[in-house]
Design an enzyme around this catalytic site. Sequence first.
Site, PDB file in Angstrom:
ATOM      1  CB  CYS A  20      -0.930   0.007   1.212  1.00  0.00           C
ATOM      2  SG  CYS A  20      -2.144  -1.309   1.181  1.00  0.00           S
ATOM      3  CB  THR A  21       3.898   2.265   1.889  1.00  0.00           C
ATOM      4  OG1 THR A  21       3.258   2.002   3.131  1.00  0.00           O
ATOM      5  CG2 THR A  21       4.778   3.500   2.022  1.00  0.00           C
TER       6      THR A  21
END
Length: 218
Positions: free
Chosen positions: A41-42
Amino acid sequence: MGGEFPDFEAESTDGPIRFSTWQEECWCVVFAHPADFTPVCTSELGAMVRLQPALRQRNVKTLCISCDSLTLHQGWQQDIRHYSGLGSAPFPFPMIADPERKLARLLNIVDPDEVCGDLQPASLRATYIVSPQRRIRMIIMYPLAVGRSFGEVLRALDSLILCSKHRVATPENWRRGAKCFVLPPVDPVEAGKQFPSGVQRHDLPSNKPYMYTTQPPE
Ligand code: BEZ
């Protein structure tokens, strides 16, 4: 394609949002995440931060949904700033807090086979392209383990924006500025008037006249 995008209300890092008001009748990308402070996600948020100049140039708005609280989002934004090279510039798009998966359930993107660290069901990596009329024009669903290609989202947006204005469709792996297809059935005389740069017929073994290309109109 996928009907109307829901006009939900939710808390975000930029304050409360009602989707239709926030959208301002622009094309927009809405992308959902299973959890904050996770590596895939990052990396995805970092990619979306870096894509903002290209999206802004097209007047496309971006909205992130992540299945965690506002407090966690605010802390996570520091990591995303660092990872993407954004530094101390304002965070370029709002992040919706969806800790209870209310929005994920409304969008039907809860993955029945995956749970997150908080032991709640995980959201899929869903990406929506929503038209200015709030119609869902494209959905891409990826599972938890597979990070998305946001370059592909931009490519699809370019195609959708072009095809919303002209009777054309774009070939595989088309890029903005490259030739596109005139939508069949094609009347070559009419098509010549519609596409001033001219249309080219592609001869095929079937001898069927269905493949005509043209330079995309402005
Ligand atoms: C990730 O983004 O890396 C991730 C998110 C949820 C579960 C596992 C990994």
